[in-house]
Design a protein around this motif. Structure first.
Motif, PDB file in Angstrom:
ATOM      1  N   ASN A 116       0.848   0.363  -0.851  1.00 18.70           N
ATOM      2  CA  ASN A 116      -0.235  -0.578  -0.517  1.00 18.70           C
ATOM      3  C   ASN A 116      -1.572  -0.174  -1.127  1.00 18.70           C
ATOM      4  O   ASN A 116      -2.614  -0.298  -0.486  1.00 18.70           O
ATOM      5  CB  ASN A 116      -0.407  -0.703   1.003  1.00 18.70           C
ATOM      6  CG  ASN A 116       0.853  -1.140   1.687  1.00 18.70           C
ATOM      7  OD1 ASN A 116       1.592  -1.959   1.164  1.00 18.70           O
ATOM      8  ND2 ASN A 116       1.125  -0.595   2.854  1.00 18.70           N
ATOM      9  N   ALA A 117      -1.536   0.369  -2.356  1.00 22.60           N
ATOM     10  CA  ALA A 117      -2.794   0.746  -3.003  1.00 22.60           C
ATOM     11  C   ALA A 117      -3.351  -0.450  -3.770  1.00 22.60           C
ATOM     12  O   ALA A 117      -2.636  -1.081  -4.539  1.00 22.60           O
ATOM     13  CB  ALA A 117      -2.561   1.915  -3.946  1.00 22.60           C
ATOM     14  N   VAL A 118      -4.625  -0.760  -3.518  1.00 17.90           N
ATOM     15  CA  VAL A 118      -5.314  -1.837  -4.224  1.00 17.90           C
ATOM     16  C   VAL A 118      -6.090  -1.205  -5.376  1.00 17.90           C
ATOM     17  O   VAL A 118      -6.906  -0.309  -5.140  1.00 17.90           O
ATOM     18  CB  VAL A 118      -6.297  -2.563  -3.272  1.00 17.90           C
ATOM     19  CG1 VAL A 118      -7.103  -3.613  -4.010  1.00 17.90           C
ATOM     20  CG2 VAL A 118      -5.549  -3.160  -2.095  1.00 17.90           C
ATOM     21  N   PRO A 119      -5.850  -1.625  -6.632  1.00 14.01           N
ATOM     22  CA  PRO A 119      -6.568  -0.997  -7.746  1.00 14.01           C
ATOM     23  C   PRO A 119      -8.059  -1.308  -7.699  1.00 14.01           C
ATOM     24  O   PRO A 119      -8.441  -2.442  -7.413  1.00 14.01           O
ATOM     25  CB  PRO A 119      -5.923  -1.617  -8.989  1.00 14.01           C
ATOM     26  CG  PRO A 119      -5.159  -2.788  -8.506  1.00 14.01           C
ATOM     27  CD  PRO A 119      -4.925  -2.674  -7.042  1.00 14.01           C
ATOM     28  N   VAL A 168      -3.374  -0.020   4.256  1.00  8.76           N
ATOM     29  CA  VAL A 168      -3.782  -0.353   2.886  1.00  8.76           C
ATOM     30  C   VAL A 168      -4.811   0.664   2.390  1.00  8.76           C
ATOM     31  O   VAL A 168      -5.670   1.100   3.152  1.00  8.76           O
ATOM     32  CB  VAL A 168      -4.369  -1.788   2.853  1.00  8.76           C
ATOM     33  CG1 VAL A 168      -5.022  -2.093   1.510  1.00  8.76           C
ATOM     34  CG2 VAL A 168      -3.285  -2.813   3.158  1.00  8.76           C
ATOM     35  N   PHE A 169      -4.691   1.049   1.116  1.00  9.43           N
ATOM     36  CA  PHE A 169      -5.607   2.019   0.500  1.00  9.43           C
ATOM     37  C   PHE A 169      -6.256   1.409  -0.743  1.00  9.43           C
ATOM     38  O   PHE A 169      -5.794   0.400  -1.261  1.00  9.43           O
ATOM     39  CB  PHE A 169      -4.831   3.264   0.042  1.00  9.43           C
ATOM     40  CG  PHE A 169      -3.977   3.882   1.121  1.00  9.43           C
ATOM     41  CD1 PHE A 169      -4.490   4.884   1.917  1.00  9.43           C
ATOM     42  CD2 PHE A 169      -2.663   3.462   1.333  1.00  9.43           C
ATOM     43  CE1 PHE A 169      -3.716   5.468   2.911  1.00  9.43           C
ATOM     44  CE2 PHE A 169      -1.885   4.035   2.329  1.00  9.43           C
ATOM     45  CZ  PHE A 169      -2.408   5.035   3.119  1.00  9.43           C
ATOM     46  N   PHE A 170      -7.271   2.082  -1.231  1.00  6.63           N
ATOM     47  CA  PHE A 170      -7.843   1.798  -2.545  1.00  6.63           C
ATOM     48  C   PHE A 170      -7.352   2.890  -3.498  1.00  6.63           C
ATOM     49  O   PHE A 170      -7.231   4.034  -3.086  1.00  6.63           O
ATOM     50  CB  PHE A 170      -9.360   1.965  -2.511  1.00  6.63           C
ATOM     51  CG  PHE A 170     -10.141   0.738  -2.187  1.00  6.63           C
ATOM     52  CD1 PHE A 170      -9.988  -0.419  -2.921  1.00  6.63           C
ATOM     53  CD2 PHE A 170     -11.084   0.750  -1.167  1.00  6.63           C
ATOM     54  CE1 PHE A 170     -10.753  -1.529  -2.647  1.00  6.63           C
ATOM     55  CE2 PHE A 170     -11.852  -0.358  -0.879  1.00  6.63           C
ATOM     56  CZ  PHE A 170     -11.688  -1.500  -1.621  1.00  6.63           C
ATOM     57  N   ALA A 171      -7.123   2.592  -4.764  1.00  2.17           N
ATOM     58  CA  ALA A 171      -6.844   3.671  -5.725  1.00  2.17           C
ATOM     59  C   ALA A 171      -7.465   3.300  -7.062  1.00  2.17           C
ATOM     60  O   ALA A 171      -7.542   2.116  -7.425  1.00  2.17           O
ATOM     61  CB  ALA A 171      -5.354   3.890  -5.886  1.00  2.17           C
ATOM     62  N   TRP A 193      10.959   1.757   2.578  1.00  2.00           N
ATOM     63  CA  TRP A 193      11.488   3.111   2.364  1.00  2.00           C
ATOM     64  C   TRP A 193      10.603   3.982   1.505  1.00  2.00           C
ATOM     65  O   TRP A 193      10.414   5.157   1.733  1.00  2.00           O
ATOM     66  CB  TRP A 193      12.937   3.079   1.866  1.00  2.00           C
ATOM     67  CG  TRP A 193      13.083   2.679   0.419  1.00  2.00           C
ATOM     68  CD1 TRP A 193      13.256   1.414  -0.060  1.00  2.00           C
ATOM     69  CD2 TRP A 193      13.055   3.542  -0.723  1.00  2.00           C
ATOM     70  NE1 TRP A 193      13.328   1.430  -1.431  1.00  2.00           N
ATOM     71  CE2 TRP A 193      13.212   2.733  -1.862  1.00  2.00           C
ATOM     72  CE3 TRP A 193      12.908   4.909  -0.908  1.00  2.00           C
ATOM     73  CZ2 TRP A 193      13.229   3.231  -3.158  1.00  2.00           C
ATOM     74  CZ3 TRP A 193      12.924   5.416  -2.204  1.00  2.00           C
ATOM     75  CH2 TRP A 193      13.082   4.581  -3.306  1.00  2.00           C
ATOM     76  N   MET A 194       9.980   3.389   0.472  1.00  2.00           N
ATOM     77  CA  MET A 194       9.142   4.182  -0.442  1.00  2.00           C
ATOM     78  C   MET A 194       7.867   4.643   0.267  1.00  2.00           C
ATOM     79  O   MET A 194       7.391   5.754   0.060  1.00  2.00           O
ATOM     80  CB  MET A 194       8.804   3.319  -1.666  1.00  2.00           C
ATOM     81  CG  MET A 194       8.216   4.071  -2.808  1.00  2.00           C
ATOM     82  SD  MET A 194       9.310   5.362  -3.415  1.00  2.00           S
ATOM     83  CE  MET A 194       8.107   6.471  -4.104  1.00  2.00           C
ATOM     84  N   TYR A 225       2.511   2.959  -6.626  1.00  2.00           N
ATOM     85  CA  TYR A 225       1.263   2.690  -5.896  1.00  2.00           C
ATOM     86  C   TYR A 225       1.286   1.385  -5.092  1.00  2.00           C
ATOM     87  O   TYR A 225       0.880   1.375  -3.940  1.00  2.00           O
ATOM     88  CB  TYR A 225       0.068   2.750  -6.862  1.00  2.00           C
ATOM     89  CG  TYR A 225      -0.472   4.160  -6.977  1.00  2.00           C
ATOM     90  CD1 TYR A 225       0.384   5.243  -7.127  1.00  2.00           C
ATOM     91  CD2 TYR A 225      -1.826   4.422  -6.909  1.00  2.00           C
ATOM     92  CE1 TYR A 225      -0.092   6.540  -7.217  1.00  2.00           C
ATOM     93  CE2 TYR A 225      -2.320   5.725  -7.000  1.00  2.00           C
ATOM     94  CZ  TYR A 225      -1.442   6.776  -7.161  1.00  2.00           C
ATOM     95  OH  TYR A 225      -1.924   8.047  -7.239  1.00  2.00           O
ATOM     96  N   PRO A 226       1.765   0.293  -5.682  1.00  2.72           N
ATOM     97  CA  PRO A 226       1.835  -0.915  -4.859  1.00  2.72           C
ATOM     98  C   PRO A 226       2.748  -0.741  -3.638  1.00  2.72           C
ATOM     99  O   PRO A 226       2.508  -1.330  -2.582  1.00  2.72           O
ATOM    100  CB  PRO A 226       2.397  -1.974  -5.819  1.00  2.72           C
ATOM    101  CG  PRO A 226       2.001  -1.473  -7.169  1.00  2.72           C
ATOM    102  CD  PRO A 226       2.087   0.024  -7.083  1.00  2.72           C
TER     103      PRO A 226
END
Ligand code: DC
Length: 431
Positions: free
Chosen positions: A310-313, A290-293, A233-234, A306-307
């Motif tokens: 699907n943001a990967v730090p 999936v993204f990078f952030a 949902w998020m 962010y998680p």
């Protein structure tokens, strides 16, 4: 349920395998390499010291072979009497003897049965010599791949293989049982002067004309428990809100959407203009990616949000191997991942220099690369300003770059990663 079969036939080193592999990944179906089955029987015969020309002895040994063919979600697998012969199948002695073994009708009968069995369980793209003529004569989806003998010979030697391509073709075309030929209803594609991407685009066009249902398939390479085709949902909330804003405030214009790979793992390489970019790319798709952030963004509520997106730090200040590894793992697990090869947002709207990271990820993951160019986002939300402006944003999707095993090998080491990065950046700039 009826399963579809795509038949890809053609002579040795014509590009069939690369084509079938790319189609399997793009369509989310299983690629079956029928040549590997003939090679496996040849390997077993030779390892038992049987003369391939001694038909009776080959048939007697064949009867004792328990050949088990399956797949790993995308590619066919094979064992004979419990052993996986894959590492040995491209040896010179296999190349030299496989045409003799595959001309034996009893061998063909056994292997054709196994090939047809795939269709009981899954959609397939199968490559070989007689797939459209004998194995699946009724399929409407048939392609015959060809290339000049000189091109095919150089492809094989570039692969580091000792193989007399023309000799093998002559034997495969002149045998009595199931010779290599253009099957009824097959469309011919000559790959001599085509890039890999060009050949794949031609194949996709051909399949569309032949009526192949191009809808997305659930990605079979996703690890157990990870499902896509729906959004949490998020993620959905972000996707939907940004999507609405893009279409209304920024009059989003999309170009080249016919190039977009919508199933299977993809490495999306885009120029970076603003904070609007990641959800802009996310909005091209109807399921999660999936993204990078930047690591420093993971604080306060963003630490939780962010998680969910699907943001990967990632550490921007120094090479961050652990996030690279995460991304490679995600790609291998079947996800699509967005990377910005430039690392940081543009200062002047121009596309900047890229580090070799994207090349490294592409080589290690071995998945299709989709170049994307964003324009106008730097004016809509300039770097350093929190103010949104009503500027039109355009996203242009380029033809995928799909690397053959030979190309993948050639892009190793730092220089290789840099060369591939340059190729990717040139593809983005050309959009
Ligand atoms: O595609 P390949 O080069 O790996 O195939 C190896 C040999 O196997 C080829 O020379 C002929 C034989 N073969 C065949 O007879 N029928 C097929 N469908 C596939 C391969």
């Amino acid at each position: 349920m009826t399963h579809h079969s795509i038949a890809i036939d053609g002579p040795a080193a014509s590009g069939k395998s690369t084509m079938a592999r790319a189609l399997a990944e793009r369509l989310g179906i299983v690629m079956v390499n029928s040549g590997a089955m003939y090679r496996a029987v040849t390997w077993k015969t030779l390892s038992e010291k049987i003369d391939p020309k001694d038909k009776g002895a080959v048939i007697a040994s064949l009867q004792k072979m328990e050949i088990v063919c399956s797949h790993d979600g995308t590619f066919s697998t094979i064992t004979i009497n419990g052993t996986d012969p894959t590492p040995f199948l491209r040896e010179p002695e296999i190349n030299a003897n496989v045409s003799t073994i595959s001309a034996i009708p009893e061998v063909r009968e056994k292997l054709v049965g196994i090939q047809r069995d795939y269709l009981k369980k899954t959609h397939v793209v199968m490559e070989g010599r007689d797939i459209g003529s004998v194995v699946f004569p009724d399929t409407p989806f048939k392609i015959y791949i060809d290339a000049d003998p000189s091109v095919r010979n150089s492809r094989r030697s570039d692969d580091g293989e000792i193989d007399s391509v023309e000799k093998r073709d002559a034997a495969d075309s002149s045998r009595t049982t199931a010779p290599l030929k253009v099957a009824d209803g097959a469309t011919k594609i000559d790959t001599s002067n085509l890039s890999i991407e060009g050949a794949i685009a031609a194949a996709i066009e051909t399949l569309k004309k032949q009526g192949f249902p191009m809808q997305e398939k659930k990605n079979p390479r996703l690890p157990e428990g990870e499902t896509r085709g729906w959004m949490r949902w998020m993620y959905w909330l972000g996707w939907m809100s940004f999507g609405a804003a893009y279409r209304t405030i920024f009059g989003l214009r999309l170009e080249g959407m016919e190039n977009l790979i919508t199933s299977g793992p993809v490495l999306i390489a885009s120029n970076h203009q603003s904070f609007l970019d990641p959800p802009l790319i996310g909005n091209l798709y109807k399921d999660e990616m999936v993204f990078f952030a930047r690591k420093t963004l993971f604080k306060g509520p963003a630490k939780w949000v962010y998680p969910q997106w699907n943001a990967v730090p990632v550490d921007q200040d120094r090479p961050d191997m652990s996030s690279m590894k995460t991304v490679i793992r995600k790609l291998k697990g079947g996800w699509r991942v967005l990377v910005f090869p430039e690392g940081a947002r543009t200062l002047d709207g121009e596309i900047g220099e890229a580090a070799a990271g994207v090349g490294l990820i592409a080589v290690k993951a071995g998945v299709p690369i989709q170049p994307v160019r964003i324009s106008g986002a730097d004016k809509a939300l300039p770097r350093g300003s929190g103010k949104i402006r009503f500027e039109r944003i355009t996203v242009a999707v380029g033809e995928p770059i799909i690397l053959s095993p030979r190309e993948l090998k050639s892009y190793t080491g730092k220089e290789g990663y840099e060369a591939l990065t340059k190729r990717i950046m040139d593809a983005i700039k050309a959009l």
